[in-house]
Write an enzyme that holds these catalytic residues in place. Structure first.
Site, mmCIF file in Angstrom:
data_model
loop_
_atom_site.group_PDB
_atom_site.id
_atom_site.type_symbol
_atom_site.label_atom_id
_atom_site.label_comp_id
_atom_site.label_asym_id
_atom_site.label_seq_id
_atom_site.Cartn_x
_atom_site.Cartn_y
_atom_site.Cartn_z
ATOM 1 N N HIS A 115 0.836 -1.204 0.000
ATOM 2 C CA HIS A 115 0.000 0.000 0.000
ATOM 3 C C HIS A 115 0.873 1.258 0.000
ATOM 4 C CE1 HIS A 115 -3.448 2.590 1.119
ATOM 5 N NE2 HIS A 115 -2.539 3.231 1.853
ATOM 6 N N GLU A 116 1.893 1.276 0.835
ATOM 7 C CA GLU A 116 2.775 2.447 0.878
ATOM 8 C C GLU A 116 3.526 2.615 -0.436
ATOM 9 O OE1 GLU A 116 2.294 4.524 3.114
ATOM 10 O OE2 GLU A 116 1.089 3.167 4.336
ATOM 11 N N HIS A 119 1.540 4.495 -2.855
ATOM 12 C CA HIS A 119 1.693 5.954 -2.758
ATOM 13 C C HIS A 119 2.948 6.426 -3.494
ATOM 14 C CE1 HIS A 119 -1.677 6.634 -0.205
ATOM 15 N NE2 HIS A 119 -1.203 5.958 0.822
ATOM 16 N N HIS A 123 3.049 9.092 -6.547
ATOM 17 C CA HIS A 123 3.932 10.265 -6.564
ATOM 18 C C HIS A 123 4.748 10.308 -7.852
ATOM 19 C CE1 HIS A 123 7.460 12.641 -4.622
ATOM 20 N NE2 HIS A 123 6.584 13.459 -5.161
#
Length: 243
Positions: A115-116, A119, A123
């Site tokens: 999940h991270e 991100h 980005h």
């Protein structure tokens, strides 16, 4: 972010009135929703944190593999203390994974790490909602910290425009919560897709990882709902007072 979401200042408004007001039910509903969502994510994470992944990778190793697969080489994966304090910081391009994720081989650990990384990919691809949320962070940090002081000052000096300004400042936090929803859901979708594409998790394991991420998403939904209810209470209180 997969740590527990910001819930929008529960109970701060209790100092506004000493007597019970019917609009308190809105705050109570928000608190209940947040507590239920928090309990759900903790129980689901704990359940799948006891299930070891077939690939044998730790959360940190899974994150590094995902980033390599995505062609991202300038983001570090580091350990951070705490539980479910995992996050990606675009300012220094660092994925920070908590005690229960970094060195664990479980489905929960891999799901959160992925999940991270979702991100990170957002980005790298300049995903619109993430760009908007990042731009809102300093504004919301300021507005959420000062909004209640402005409202209280408006009450003390009987200045309706000051109260309205305070409510407007608080509404920025609500907007932030709403913008956060597509960011978090999209990161989870990216995570589940890339876990399948890389073969880190099989189909059955992917279902367990999906349950972890779905439970985590509920905390953001609850946070947004609670903030909206709090804003509605302020509007009802001071709209009624003008009457």
């Amino acid at each position: 972010m997969l740590h527990i979401a910001y819930y929008g200042g529960y109970g701060i408004g209790r100092g506004l009135y000493m007597m019970w007001d019917p609009t308190y039910i809105l705050i109570i509903i928000g608190v209940v929703l947040s507590l239920l969502a928090s309990a759900k994510v903790k129980s689901t994470f704990a359940k799948y944190n006891r299930v070891r992944s077939a690939c044998g990778l730790t959360g940190a190793e899974a994150a590094q593999r995902i980033l390599r697969y995505a062609g991202i080489t300038d983001v570090a994966v580091v350990h951070i203390s705490g539980n479910l304090t995992d996050h990606y910081d675009p300012r220094n391009k660092t994925v920070s994974l908590s005690d229960s994720v970094y060195g664990r081989h479980s489905l929960s650990a891999i799901a959160v790490a992925a999940h991270e990384c979702g991100h990170v990919i957002q980005h790298a691809k300049a995903y619109g909602p993430l760009t908007v949320r990042t731009a809102l962070v300093p504004v919301v940090n300021f507005s959420s910290g000062i909004s209640w002081f402005v409202i209280l000052a408006g009450i003390f000096f009987s200045m309706q425009p000051l109260i309205s300004l305070g409510i407007l400042l608080f509404s920025l936090a609500v907007i932030f919560q709403l913008v956060t929803l597509p960011v978090e859901f999209n990161a989870s979708s990216r995570a589940l897709a890339i876990l399948q594409q890389t073969g880190i998790l099989g189909a059955d394991e992917g279902k367990g990882a999906g349950k972890v991420l779905h439970a985590a998403a509920l905390t953001y939904v609850a946070a947004a709902a609670a903030s909206i209810l709090q804003l509605l209470r302020l509007v009802l209180l001071f709209g009624r007072k003008r009457d």
